[in-house]
Design an enzyme around this catalytic site. Structure first.
Site, PDB file in Angstrom:
ATOM      1  N   SER A 107      -1.530  -1.144  -4.189  1.00  0.00           N
ATOM      2  CA  SER A 107      -2.642  -0.218  -4.025  1.00  0.00           C
ATOM      3  C   SER A 107      -2.084   1.114  -3.555  1.00  0.00           C
ATOM      4  O   SER A 107      -0.971   1.191  -3.025  1.00  0.00           O
ATOM      5  CB  SER A 107      -3.661  -0.752  -3.007  1.00  0.00           C
ATOM      6  OG  SER A 107      -4.281  -1.932  -3.475  1.00  0.00           O
TER       7      SER A 107
ATOM      8  N   LYS B 124       0.867  -1.185   0.000  1.00  0.00           N
ATOM      9  CA  LYS B 124       0.000   0.000   0.000  1.00  0.00           C
ATOM     10  C   LYS B 124       0.894   1.222   0.000  1.00  0.00           C
ATOM     11  O   LYS B 124       1.714   1.405   0.907  1.00  0.00           O
ATOM     12  CB  LYS B 124      -0.898   0.014   1.240  1.00  0.00           C
ATOM     13  CG  LYS B 124      -1.912   1.154   1.234  1.00  0.00           C
ATOM     14  CD  LYS B 124      -3.055   0.863   0.282  1.00  0.00           C
ATOM     15  CE  LYS B 124      -4.127   1.929   0.351  1.00  0.00           C
ATOM     16  NZ  LYS B 124      -5.371   1.537  -0.301  1.00  0.00           N
TER      17      LYS B 124
END
Length: 371
Positions: free
Chosen positions: A232, A162
């Site tokens: 992400s 992330k």
């Protein structure tokens, strides 16, 4: 010896942690053994998708009550990687990754699922999407592999990262300080951040060398890709959060992970092959008995930027009503769910440099058969 557990839990809304709360209260899950979360929330998956932050805040509040640490500390210790957007048949859910000790005499398999996590230092706005960002990700991935006790790079099957992105406010602050962000557009920043994450994973796994790319390669040279990277990006993080999943002979338990590339959005063969790697037949759909063995399905996908799939035109990139990433998530989720027979699958768009261009990757964690 360590043992990994993976629980797949449903949610009624983005802040619903009731299933995990019940498991902790019943003693089924020990809160201090929770090391990572990967899940799907029902937001739009964009810059302003606050369902991700809402879930994270609720999770850290829940765990804080049971482990005696403040949420502000836990959020820097437990990666919580959420992908917004549960289009089509996808069901909002989250995977809870736990690590516990195990008696070495309880080993049943030559190797088993291994989990490692790490956090990088914060990424400045002017570094997002540039080499400095790539190198931060690579360092964190190497640390997570070391923490997992995985000895060989080929034992790593899935690396979830992330990454932070640049908001208008962060870009303005950097410019005021005399720095130059790569872009001030938050949406473009998310794409560059995902590209940097993919390059970082590839660098850490020796899929590329440091001299194989420069800043201009990101979102440009799509021959560079990592078939094991899932990246992400969001406003809710300021550093790179990393979860490494692989197999190791030093771990116990019954779980094992396998991965395969998906050549395009219609690659049902890639799904069937990764299941076969785990001795799960799909003819055409996984049986109810074998479906119960599946603990986690993780997918990255991308609308083909060339505008065609197997020679036929698609309109995902030309639709001004529905974002292309929402199109591809819904389409690929339907394909995968149709094979595994369950909508609780992690299907994330934005697969730049993650698996084949216009395709992506699929990883599955399942219990191993005895014998």
């Amino acid at each position: 010896m360590k043992t990994a557990r993976v629980l797949r839990l449903s949610m009624a809304h983005p802040g619903d942690l009731s299933e995990l709360a019940r498991l902790i209260e019943s003693g089924t899950v020990i809160a201090s053994e929770v090391v990572a979360i990967i899940g799907k929330t029902e937001g739009n998956g964009g810059v302003n998708d606050f369902t991700r932050g809402y879930f994270t805040q609720t999770l850290m509040g829940l765990l804080s009550k049971h482990v005696g640490k403040p949420p502000e500390q836990l959020v820097r210790e437990i990666p919580c990687v959420l992908s917004g957007g549960t289009e089509g048949v996808m069901s909002p859910h989250y995977h809870v990754f736990c690590i516990s000790g195990a008696d070495a005499s309880a080993r049943h398999h030559r190797s088993a699922l291994a989990i490692g996590t790490a956090f990088s230092t914060p990424v400045a706005a002017e570094d997002v999407g540039r080499r400095a960002h790539v190198e931060r990700v690579a360092a964190a991935v190497r640390e997570a592999i070391k923490n997992a006790g995985i000895e060989r790079a080929d034992e790593v099957h899935f690396v979830q990262v992330k990454c932070p992105c640049v908001t208008v406010a962060r870009a303005s602050a950097a410019i005021a300080a005399g720095k130059t962000p790569l872009t001030s557009d938050p949406n473009k920043s998310m794409a560059f951040a995902r590209a940097a994450g993919a390059f970082g994973v590839a660098l850490a796994l020796d899929e590329i060398k440091s001299g194989d790319f420069d800043d201009a390669s990101l979102l440009s040279d799509f021959s560079i890709q990592s078939p094991r990277a899932s990246i992400s990006s969001g406003v809710e993080v300021e550093c790179n959060e990393v979860v490494v999943l692989g197999n190791s002979a030093s771990w116990g338990g019954d779980l094992r992970i396998a991965h395969r590339p998906m050549s395009d959005a219609l690659d049902i063969g890639g799904i069937v092959r990764v299941l076969a790697d785990l001795d799960i037949p799909a003819s055409p759909q996984v049986s109810a008995v074998d479906a119960a063995r599946i603990a986690c399905v993780l997918v990255k996908c991308e609308p083909d930027r060339r505008g065609k799939i197997r020679g036929n035109r698609h309109t995902m990139l030309d639709d001004t009503d529905i974002n292309a990433q929402r199109h591809i998530r819904g389409a690929v989720a339907g394909l995968v769910a149709g094979v595994v027979g369950d909508g609780r699958i992690f299907v994330s768009g934005g697969a730049e440099h993650q698996g084949p261009d216009g395709g992506g990757l699929i990883a599955v964690i399942a219990s191993q058969q005895q014998g």
